[in-house]
Write an enzyme that holds these catalytic residues in place. Sequence first.
Site, PDB file in Angstrom:
ATOM      1  N   THR A  70      -0.466  37.527 -16.986  1.00 45.75           N
ATOM      2  CA  THR A  70      -1.171  38.584 -16.260  1.00 45.75           C
ATOM      3  C   THR A  70      -1.703  39.617 -17.247  1.00 45.75           C
ATOM      4  O   THR A  70      -2.881  40.004 -17.209  1.00 45.75           O
ATOM      5  CB  THR A  70      -0.228  39.245 -15.232  1.00 45.75           C
ATOM      6  N   ASN A 146      -3.219  26.605  -9.625  1.00 51.07           N
ATOM      7  CA  ASN A 146      -1.789  26.671  -9.324  1.00 51.07           C
ATOM      8  C   ASN A 146      -1.438  26.089  -7.961  1.00 51.07           C
ATOM      9  O   ASN A 146      -0.323  25.628  -7.751  1.00 51.07           O
ATOM     10  CB  ASN A 146      -1.281  28.109  -9.431  1.00 51.07           C
ATOM     11  N   GLN A 174      -1.311  26.986 -15.886  1.00 49.71           N
ATOM     12  CA  GLN A 174      -0.765  25.789 -15.233  1.00 49.71           C
ATOM     13  C   GLN A 174      -1.064  24.514 -16.005  1.00 49.71           C
ATOM     14  O   GLN A 174      -0.362  23.519 -15.844  1.00 49.71           O
ATOM     15  CB  GLN A 174      -1.303  25.666 -13.796  1.00 49.71           C
ATOM     16  N   SER A 194       1.526  31.377 -20.364  1.00 48.76           N
ATOM     17  CA  SER A 194       2.749  32.022 -19.900  1.00 48.76           C
ATOM     18  C   SER A 194       3.951  31.129 -20.219  1.00 48.76           C
ATOM     19  O   SER A 194       3.901  29.920 -19.998  1.00 48.76           O
ATOM     20  CB  SER A 194       2.656  32.234 -18.383  1.00 48.76           C
ATOM     21  N   ALA A 195       5.039  31.740 -20.708  1.00 44.74           N
ATOM     22  CA  ALA A 195       6.199  30.951 -21.124  1.00 44.74           C
ATOM     23  C   ALA A 195       6.976  30.380 -19.941  1.00 44.74           C
ATOM     24  O   ALA A 195       7.499  29.271 -20.011  1.00 44.74           O
ATOM     25  CB  ALA A 195       7.137  31.821 -21.972  1.00 44.74           C
ATOM     26  N   HIS A 196       7.042  31.132 -18.833  1.00 46.66           N
ATOM     27  CA  HIS A 196       7.978  30.719 -17.772  1.00 46.66           C
ATOM     28  C   HIS A 196       7.486  29.558 -16.918  1.00 46.66           C
ATOM     29  O   HIS A 196       8.161  29.115 -16.002  1.00 46.66           O
ATOM     30  CB  HIS A 196       8.403  31.918 -16.910  1.00 46.66           C
ATOM     31  N   THR A 232       7.212  47.280 -29.555  1.00 42.89           N
ATOM     32  CA  THR A 232       8.171  46.433 -30.278  1.00 42.89           C
ATOM     33  C   THR A 232       8.256  45.069 -29.607  1.00 42.89           C
ATOM     34  O   THR A 232       8.442  44.972 -28.395  1.00 42.89           O
ATOM     35  CB  THR A 232       9.554  47.110 -30.295  1.00 42.89           C
ATOM     36  N   CYS A 319       2.526  35.999   2.930  1.00 45.33           N
ATOM     37  CA  CYS A 319       2.830  36.491   4.270  1.00 45.33           C
ATOM     38  C   CYS A 319       2.224  37.885   4.408  1.00 45.33           C
ATOM     39  O   CYS A 319       2.597  38.792   3.690  1.00 45.33           O
ATOM     40  CB  CYS A 319       4.338  36.546   4.460  1.00 45.33           C
TER      41      CYS A 319
HETATM   42  N1  PLP Z   1      -2.217  32.378 -13.780  1.00 45.26           N
HETATM   43  C1  PLP Z   1      -1.731  31.373 -13.035  1.00 45.26           C
HETATM   44  C2  PLP Z   1      -2.611  30.211 -12.705  1.00 45.26           C
HETATM   45  C3  PLP Z   1      -0.415  31.424 -12.562  1.00 45.26           C
HETATM   46  O1  PLP Z   1       0.050  30.419 -11.805  1.00 45.26           O
HETATM   47  C4  PLP Z   1       0.388  32.539 -12.904  1.00 45.26           C
HETATM   48  C5  PLP Z   1       1.781  32.624 -12.414  1.00 45.26           C
HETATM   49  O2  PLP Z   1       2.058  32.923 -11.295  1.00 45.26           O
HETATM   50  C6  PLP Z   1      -0.158  33.569 -13.683  1.00 45.26           C
HETATM   51  C7  PLP Z   1      -1.459  33.446 -14.090  1.00 45.26           C
HETATM   52  C8  PLP Z   1       0.623  34.781 -14.060  1.00 45.26           C
HETATM   53  O3  PLP Z   1       1.487  34.530 -15.133  1.00 45.26           O
HETATM   54  P1  PLP Z   1       2.625  35.589 -15.539  1.00 45.26           P
HETATM   55  O4  PLP Z   1       3.722  35.449 -14.529  1.00 45.26           O
HETATM   56  O5  PLP Z   1       3.057  35.167 -16.922  1.00 45.26           O
HETATM   57  O6  PLP Z   1       2.009  36.936 -15.561  1.00 45.26           O
END
Ligand code: PLP
Length: 372
Positions: A70, A146, A174, A194-196, A232, A319
């Site tokens: 983001t 996504n 994604q 994004s790492a997660h 940091t 929702c």
């Molecule tokens: N872009 C896409 C396509 C995503 O699926 C997501 C995650 O929900 C994001 C951006 C946002 O990533 P982050 O959670 O690292 O800000």
Amino acid sequence: MIYFDHNATTPLDPRVLEGMMPWLRDYYGNPSALCRMGRLARAALDRARDQVARLVAVSPEQVVFTSGATEASNLALEAAAARYASAGLWVGGTEHPSVDAPVTRLSKERAWPLWRLPTTNAGGHRLASFPKAEDPVIAALMLANNETGVIEDPLPLALEVRRGGGFLHVDAVQAAGKIPLVFEATGAHTLALSAHKIGGPKGVGALIVESGLDLRPLCIGGGQERGLRAGTEPVAQIVGFGLAAELALQELAARAALTLALRQRLEAGLDRISGAVIYARAAPRLPNTTLFSLSGWEGETAVMALDRAGFCVSSGSACASGGHAPSPVLLAMGIPPDEARRAIRVSVGWANSAAEVDALLEALTAMSMTGP
Ligand code: PLP
């Protein structure tokens, strides 16, 4: 609980957690410090930068660590806007809010024209005919969606945008770790990761920046990340991101094969459920993602019923104040709102099993017979 919501977030890979632990517990130096602890942290950041760079085939200097995708997309789009006195904005019709919201705000605040690329019924975009642009264009297009998992090649858009001296940002959140990803092949100026979503920790991501491109930072201060992102560095998070990126690259083919086999099993089962519809089926898609609907079930209601049955999936809608909002992605694809409210997303991970998919299919079959 059986987890089928890997596009929302992935579990932290135990190997990644193990690699992060020393940086949470023992090595707490500030990477900007000159002392030994600082130098150790700096070396860990350098290693992680290298690992993330290799995932997208760039050099380490092109990686800017951020708090997530983001922030990376906000940074890219604000920096792009700072380059032009006036610009047109072109954005994919199915972008994630982390891209759509900053573009929409730019359009409102600067009175720059915003054009949403027309989405096809298959979930992609028409990337052959573009409007005539008087000003340079700032464009944004995601590599993989996504919700539907639809994969797109942003290169035709990149060529058009570059012809007019514009700027292209690509959200590859994604796509990373699921399909091969080469930054240069996208034609983009910047790309968000994004790492997660790849087995790494939450709260860390990166902006990949074209070599030599000068960008205006969002966050200024201590000059970290070559002045592009002050603050940091969260060393343990970045170490985790680096490890997750390295594993994603090493295991890409195996993970893709595993998840694709599970997705195909799921979709073959859905084909046997009367009234089940799979979306964007004709388009090239991520190996792990299926967006579908069950006749008679609103997405949110189905997600809660599946939750009670022990499955974690997601709906394509948010929702909204008492009601169920239709999936914006399905709406953009021309699906009527009533049907777009029914979207259910299953995103499998490499640790899921065929038995888990079969159990989900059993639950879905029962739901389709009883109704909500
Ligand atoms: N872009 C896409 C396509 C995503 O699926 C997501 C995650 O929900 C994001 C951006 C946002 O990533 P982050 O959670 O690292 O800000």
